[in-house]
Write a protein that holds these residues in place. Sequence first.
Motif, mmCIF file in Angstrom:
data_model
loop_
_atom_site.group_PDB
_atom_site.id
_atom_site.type_symbol
_atom_site.label_atom_id
_atom_site.label_comp_id
_atom_site.label_asym_id
_atom_site.label_seq_id
_atom_site.Cartn_x
_atom_site.Cartn_y
_atom_site.Cartn_z
ATOM 1 N N ALA A 182 0.710 -1.158 -0.229
ATOM 2 C CA ALA A 182 -0.018 0.248 -0.194
ATOM 3 C C ALA A 182 0.595 0.892 -0.628
ATOM 4 O O ALA A 182 0.870 2.458 -0.740
ATOM 5 N N PRO A 183 1.908 0.944 1.343
ATOM 6 C CA PRO A 183 2.497 3.055 0.790
ATOM 7 C C PRO A 183 3.593 2.472 0.028
ATOM 8 O O PRO A 183 3.824 4.262 -0.819
ATOM 9 N N LEU A 184 3.555 1.983 -1.365
ATOM 10 C CA LEU A 184 3.998 2.256 -2.950
ATOM 11 C C LEU A 184 3.425 2.308 -3.513
ATOM 12 O O LEU A 184 3.448 2.950 -5.118
ATOM 13 N N GLY A 185 1.799 2.472 -3.691
ATOM 14 C CA GLY A 185 0.904 3.218 -4.442
ATOM 15 C C GLY A 185 0.695 1.681 -5.564
ATOM 16 O O GLY A 185 -0.446 2.121 -6.157
ATOM 17 N N TRP A 186 0.751 1.097 -5.227
ATOM 18 C CA TRP A 186 0.269 -0.041 -5.478
ATOM 19 C C TRP A 186 -1.145 -0.749 -5.691
ATOM 20 O O TRP A 186 -1.984 -0.334 -4.349
#
Length: 320
Positions: free
Chosen positions: A164-168
């Motif tokens: 989630a923190p990667l924006g995936w």
Amino acid sequence: MSALLHASDGTAAAGSSRSPKTPGWLDWYCNPSRPTFRLPPGAVDAHCHVFGPQAQFPFAPERKYTPCDASKDQLRALHDHLGVSRCVVVQATCHGADNSAMLDTVESSGGMARGIATIRPDITEAELRRLDAAGVRGVRFNFLKRLVDASPKDDLAAIAARIAPLGWHIVLYFESGDLPELEDFFGALPAPLVVDHLGRPDVTQPVDGPQFTRFLRFVEHNDVWVKVTCPERLTVTGPPALDGQQHAYTDVVPFGRRVVEEFPDRVLWGTDWPHPNLKDHMPDDGLLVDYVRTVAVTAEQQHKLLVDNPMRLYWPGEAC
């Protein structure tokens, strides 16, 4: 077409370590027709795969099937033939969590491809950053029992928290009949969701019946995108007649059209090349392009489906 579009027979030669194809395996069609529908400039195939080649990228020991080879060069030749500009390569289950073949395709594309990976909960932060830098933009959770032994929710939730923190985003593959027991879990995941193949509806049921209506409301009430893909997997009536009097996959059209009409800004299209695990026929990819205009009937719908939406999801901020 180019000689690149010749499928390997996948047969193990004497002394070779290559595994033979699964008995009855249908190879992808190496001579697709030229589509009569011209894809708009910048069109994206948002769901395709590569298989091997097995000699370079061995298949996973735990795989459920052994396919023919389907290389990045053969994929690119197909895209040139169809008029596809960019693509999203989804990790094939036959490769397990070894993303090497997918990454090789994405990294050699000059920025014109993105990847969807399969990862395990214990993946390192360094490996996640490497995948992100290579062009991976999501992970796939597979809930089809015939393709995976299990889909443990605790592990999947842990993976979702890691990416989630990667924006995936998370690509979901499930049968429509299983949605009632899965939708609460899906709705709690901390990332956008992309559903494969219209959520695999039963196209013998009414498009306004309870099963597909439940799916539409699931999409409406969550951060969900839908792939208007794989009519060849969903159809009961089958491919077009040889006399040309029947259009392709007419029984699937109302379902695809309904999603495009209700969620024009959250739909994607892809070929699903090289069409793994089909049992009765192998589609002509040119006809799959022509199928697009039966579900996206206006130029505006077509441009959103094929260009605007995938660019916004996979290449945000880039011009087409």
